[in-house]
Design an enzyme around this catalytic site. Structure first.
Site, PDB file in Angstrom:
ATOM      1  N   TYR A 175      20.960 -34.363  16.925  1.00 40.77           N
ATOM      2  CA  TYR A 175      20.986 -35.489  16.814  1.00 40.77           C
ATOM      3  C   TYR A 175      22.592 -36.256  17.167  1.00 40.77           C
ATOM      4  O   TYR A 175      23.188 -35.293  17.545  1.00 40.77           O
ATOM      5  CB  TYR A 175      20.910 -35.737  15.154  1.00 40.77           C
ATOM      6  CG  TYR A 175      19.138 -36.358  14.899  1.00 40.77           C
ATOM      7  CD1 TYR A 175      18.407 -36.399  16.147  1.00 40.77           C
ATOM      8  CD2 TYR A 175      18.953 -35.493  14.143  1.00 40.77           C
ATOM      9  CE1 TYR A 175      16.782 -36.197  15.857  1.00 40.77           C
ATOM     10  CE2 TYR A 175      17.280 -35.101  13.896  1.00 40.77           C
ATOM     11  CZ  TYR A 175      16.288 -35.474  14.830  1.00 40.77           C
ATOM     12  OH  TYR A 175      15.152 -35.356  14.621  1.00 40.77           O
ATOM     13  N   CYS A 351       3.223 -28.531   9.293  1.00 40.03           N
ATOM     14  CA  CYS A 351       4.016 -30.485   8.781  1.00 40.03           C
ATOM     15  C   CYS A 351       5.237 -30.318  10.019  1.00 40.03           C
ATOM     16  O   CYS A 351       4.514 -31.711  10.309  1.00 40.03           O
ATOM     17  CB  CYS A 351       5.285 -29.813   7.769  1.00 40.03           C
ATOM     18  SG  CYS A 351       6.422 -28.296   7.847  1.00 40.03           S
ATOM     19  N   GLU A 414     -18.487 -12.527  -2.469  1.00 43.71           N
ATOM     20  CA  GLU A 414     -18.057 -12.078  -0.811  1.00 43.71           C
ATOM     21  C   GLU A 414     -18.481 -10.791  -0.565  1.00 43.71           C
ATOM     22  O   GLU A 414     -17.936  -9.663  -1.336  1.00 43.71           O
ATOM     23  CB  GLU A 414     -16.489 -11.736  -0.773  1.00 43.71           C
ATOM     24  CG  GLU A 414     -15.316 -11.251   0.098  1.00 43.71           C
ATOM     25  CD  GLU A 414     -15.933 -12.241   1.032  1.00 43.71           C
ATOM     26  OE1 GLU A 414     -15.353 -13.129   1.657  1.00 43.71           O
ATOM     27  OE2 GLU A 414     -15.835 -10.895   2.146  1.00 43.71           O
TER      28      GLU A 414
HETATM   29  C1  LIG Z   1       8.202 -31.519   8.097  1.00 46.46           C
HETATM   30  C2  LIG Z   1      10.057 -30.927   8.253  1.00 46.46           C
HETATM   31  C3  LIG Z   1      11.294 -31.520   8.720  1.00 46.46           C
HETATM   32  C4  LIG Z   1      12.724 -32.364   9.030  1.00 46.46           C
HETATM   33  N1  LIG Z   1      12.179 -33.332   8.636  1.00 46.46           N
HETATM   34  C5  LIG Z   1      14.318 -33.318   8.614  1.00 46.46           C
HETATM   35  C6  LIG Z   1      15.089 -34.571   8.493  1.00 46.46           C
HETATM   36  O1  LIG Z   1      14.590 -36.019   8.644  1.00 46.46           O
HETATM   37  N2  LIG Z   1      16.519 -34.270   8.539  1.00 46.46           N
HETATM   38  C7  LIG Z   1      17.243 -32.661   8.279  1.00 46.46           C
HETATM   39  O2  LIG Z   1      18.363 -32.925   8.422  1.00 46.46           O
HETATM   40  N3  LIG Z   1      16.469 -32.122   8.577  1.00 46.46           N
HETATM   41  C8  LIG Z   1      14.887 -31.820   8.410  1.00 46.46           C
HETATM   42  N4  LIG Z   1      14.023 -31.233   8.506  1.00 46.46           N
HETATM   43  C9  LIG Z   1      14.842 -29.404   7.950  1.00 46.46           C
HETATM   44  C10 LIG Z   1      15.030 -29.401   6.946  1.00 46.46           C
HETATM   45  O3  LIG Z   1      15.807 -30.349   6.215  1.00 46.46           O
HETATM   46  C11 LIG Z   1      15.313 -28.044   6.609  1.00 46.46           C
HETATM   47  O4  LIG Z   1      16.042 -27.623   6.840  1.00 46.46           O
HETATM   48  C12 LIG Z   1      14.428 -26.643   7.095  1.00 46.46           C
HETATM   49  O5  LIG Z   1      13.355 -26.908   6.966  1.00 46.46           O
HETATM   50  C13 LIG Z   1      15.625 -25.072   6.459  1.00 46.46           C
HETATM   51  O6  LIG Z   1      14.982 -25.293   5.094  1.00 46.46           O
HETATM   52  P1  LIG Z   1      13.179 -24.392   4.652  1.00 46.46           P
HETATM   53  O7  LIG Z   1      12.779 -22.986   5.447  1.00 46.46           O
HETATM   54  O8  LIG Z   1      14.091 -24.288   3.462  1.00 46.46           O
HETATM   55  O9  LIG Z   1      11.921 -25.235   4.877  1.00 46.46           O
HETATM   56  C14 LIG Z   1      12.920 -30.932   8.841  1.00 46.46           C
HETATM   57  C15 LIG Z   1      12.540 -29.497   8.735  1.00 46.46           C
HETATM   58  C16 LIG Z   1      10.829 -29.705   7.983  1.00 46.46           C
HETATM   59  C17 LIG Z   1      10.276 -28.711   8.138  1.00 46.46           C
END
Ligand SMILES: Cc1cc2nc3c(=O)[nH]c(=O)nc-3n(C[C@H](O)[C@H](O)[C@H](O)COP(=O)(O)O)c2cc1C
Length: 644
Positions: A175, A351, A414
């Site tokens: 971004y 997701c 099952e």
């Molecule tokens: C559905 C989804 C939406 C996300 N939206 C954002 C966001 O709005 N801002 C952001 O900084 N990261 C966003 N991310 C990244 C997450 O904050 C995080 O860094 C990423 O999911 C890895 O962490 P995890 O393995 O615990 O899911 C998003 C991730 C997912 C799965």
């Protein structure tokens, strides 16, 4: 396991003046639950409240737009660029505070990472360099930069007025602020471009102005990329360390270390399939050079891993993203050492597919409630019924689980000797092992809930009517489809299941008929075992329907590993072990194969329809109704069990 096991995870920690009750952070995750004009909805509040109730110490909201609509990458992004958003934000904060969690609002501008039909004009960026798959943005002038600095400061002030405990400035991923920091997108020659000192000037001006707006005690977090592997001219860890050092100097109270990747590393800081904890080394390197708390992220879904990271001093807090989508109660379950009760994320990226690619509200394959928390309550059944579930795949197991939770007396039949159905095979190809953790979870829950499980028993319709249960739920799975090729049976084709389970003996040269996700994943499984593999698909594209961030790396790996891929083929005949096809240019090609594998999908299984008139309550769920994925299987199982 002893209760002291997660001592560090549940130790309070301070981020500036904010005391967080434990070290579990829910990182920002966009939900698409807001209104089209940026307001919080009942679903937004309920979604976050359930994560606060589940025990997360600090919740960071999803991206919230500081300059609506030009700064938004999605239609339903929340906004904070006007005072009119404050009342809704107050309600959101109150919902989270009710459960003792702290909440920070993520300030966001998409920069070049949006499209004109979403942001309503030409996107903006540091330079006229397009973001990933986007149009050429307008290069921000110095005056426009100054205006945006004020937008961030005003937005932070509104966040404080709304009762947030802090704000997180999103300078990570792809971004606007990350675009300024990265040489990949920032080609400016003025004071905002060139050296890292200049590239970070915009971010630093924002932090200093935000600080002025919110005052000295208000916590400011900053999310940065610890690295940008696979991105040409992408930021290096050394540069990230310098950025961390500079933002700390500009009065940031915590640094949240994510990452961005390209090519085979697609979206490493996002939700792609990376190894658990793969980004922790970035956080740990940054932690060595700053004093403020550092948050690590990236598949830290297992509390044991989280505790280890904290104990080894690699980070001060851990962010658990998709783990908290899949199971909002993960923190509480870790606290009470009930790890077997944690519903694991399978990293399917459904997701992200919803919110980013389909632009619809968030859902989760393993948790049918996600995005529908508002008004959702599991209610005990008024009348306790005897329930027979036939089929121990995901749909059947979820139906049995939910029916038992609601107080029904459930028996699950099952026909094989293992529960899991298609999931047992789906977990075998590369990068799919998480699925088996989900099967283990379901099996465990069924046992704990006292569901009677009859394995190795193919119950007949007549037996079911004799037993006379109140409810029968059919979850028998689909019938495999054979492709329409004359004499196909002569070639003794084998099923994907037989291949993946090791039941079929496979020759060295293999043809996979059907290049959908299953065919392609099976091809990778086989090429990894030294087979020479050809994949044939009648449609124009392979792995259609697969989420792009998974599809692209899978197809790249197949090509790199030497799998021969044909699309747009027409099958002619099979004779003497030779398959004749017409390729998409009209050429006839004869292909020799020792083994032909069928991956052409399946069709509904209507064998049990005859019971319709004979039983008071009969339901069909999962892919015996129509071929579907895990999410639909779980959702239909859950819905039916909630309705009986
Ligand atoms: C559905 C989804 C939406 C996300 N939206 C954002 C966001 O709005 N801002 C952001 O900084 N990261 C966003 N991310 C990244 C997450 O904050 C995080 O860094 C990423 O999911 C890895 O962490 P995890 O393995 O615990 O899911 C998003 C991730 C997912 C799965």
């Amino acid at each position: 396991m002893e209760s002291g096991h997660f001592q560090k995870l549940f130790e309070p920690v301070n981020i500036g003046s904010m005391e967080v009750k434990n070290r579990i952070v829910m990182p920002a995750m966009y939900t698409n639950l807001g209104t089209a004009d940026g307001f919080v909805t009942e679903q937004t509040k309920a979604y976050y409240e359930s994560r606060a109730e589940g025990g997360a110490g600090l919740i960071i909201t999803e991206i919230v737009c500081i300059d609506f609509p030009i700064g938004r990458p999605h239609f339903h992004e929340l906004s904070i660029d006007n005072d009119k958003y404050i009342p809704g934000m107050i309600e959101l904060v109150n919902a989270i505070h009710r459960h003792g969690a702290k909440v920070a609002l993520q300030l966001h501008h998409a920069g070049a990472e949006t499209t004109n039909y979403i942001c309503g004009g030409q996107a903006v960026g540091p330079s006229a360099v397009p973001a990933l798959n986007k149009g050429v943005p307008h290069e921000l002038s110095n005056n426009e930069i100054k205006r945006l600095v004020r937008c961030y400061a005003k937005a932070a002030e509104r966040a404080k007025k709304s009762g947030f405990d802090g704000i997180e400035i999103h300078a990570a991923h792809y971004y606007l602020l990350a675009q300024f920091l990265s040489r990949r997108w920032n080609r400016r020659q003025d004071k905002y471009g060139g050296s890292l000192h200049n590239r970070s000037r915009f971010l630093l001006e924002i932090i200093m102005n935000v600080r002025r707006a919110v005052g000295p005690g208000f916590p400011i977090l900053c999310r940065i990329n610890g690295a940008e592997p696979g991105i040409e001219y992408g930021q290096t860890l050394e540069e990230a360390k310098e950025v961390a050092h500079r933002v700390e100097g500009a009065s940031v109270d915590a640094i949240h270390v994510s990452a961005l990747g390209g090519g085979a590393h697609a979206l490493v800081g996002g939700p792609e399939v990376i190894e658990p904890g793969a980004l922790v080394p970035l956080a740990s390197e940054i932690k060595k050079i700053v004093i403020v708390p550092v948050i690590a992220v990236g598949r830290i879904h297992n509390p044991i891993l989280a505790e280890t990271i904290l104990r080894e001093g690699k980070a001060d807090l851990v962010a658990i993203g998709r783990g908290l989508i899949a199971d909002p109660e993960l923190p509480q379950k870790a606290f009470s050492i009930r790890l077997e009760d944690i519903r694991p994320c399978i990293c399917c990226l459904d997701c992200i597919e919803n919110v980013v690619y389909k632009q619809i509200p968030i859902e989760c394959s393993v948790n049918a409630t996600v995005g529908k928390e508002f008004g959702h309550r599991i209610e005990s059944a008024r009348e306790k019924k005897t329930v027979i579930v036939i089929g121990g795949g995901p749909a059947g197991m979820e139906a049995a689980r939910m029916a038992a939770i609601r107080g029904h007396k459930v028996t699950l039949y099952e026909k094989s000797f293992n529960l899991g159905g298609q999931l047992l095979y789906a977990s075998i190809p590369p990068y799919k092992s998480n699925i088996s953790a989900f099967v283990d979870y379901l099996v465990n829950q069924l046992n704990k809930l006292g569901v009677t499980i009859k394995l190795g028993k193919e119950i007949l319709p007549s037996e079911v009517t004799t037993l006379g249960p109140d409810v029968v739920i059919i979850a028998t799975g689909p019938i495999p489809l054979l492709p329409d090729i004359p004499q196909i049976e002569e070639a003794n084709p084998v099923s994907v299941e037989a291949v993946l389970s090791g039941q079929a003996s496979i020759g060295d040269e293999v043809i996979v008929i059907g290049g959908g996700m299953v065919g392609c994943e099976t091809a990778e499984f086989l090429v990894d075992r030294g087979k020479k593999v050809t994949v044939l698909e009648i449609l124009d594209r392979l792995a259609i329907g697969m989420i792009p961030v998974l599809r692209f790396p899978l197809l790249t790996r197949l090509r790199e590993k030497g799998v021969t891929l044909f699309t747009g083929v027409k099958y002619e005949k099979i004779r003497n072990g030779e398959l004749t096809i017409t390729d998409k240019t009209g050429n006839q090609i004869k292909l020799k194969a020792e083994t032909i594998i069928i991956a052409t999908g399946s069709k509904p299984n209507d064998k049990w329809i005859l019971l319709k008139e004979k039983l008071p309550e009969l339901y069909f769920i999962g892919d015996c109704v129509e071929p579907c994925g895990i999410k639909e299987a779980i959702a239909t199982g859950n819905q039916v069990a909630c309705s009986i």
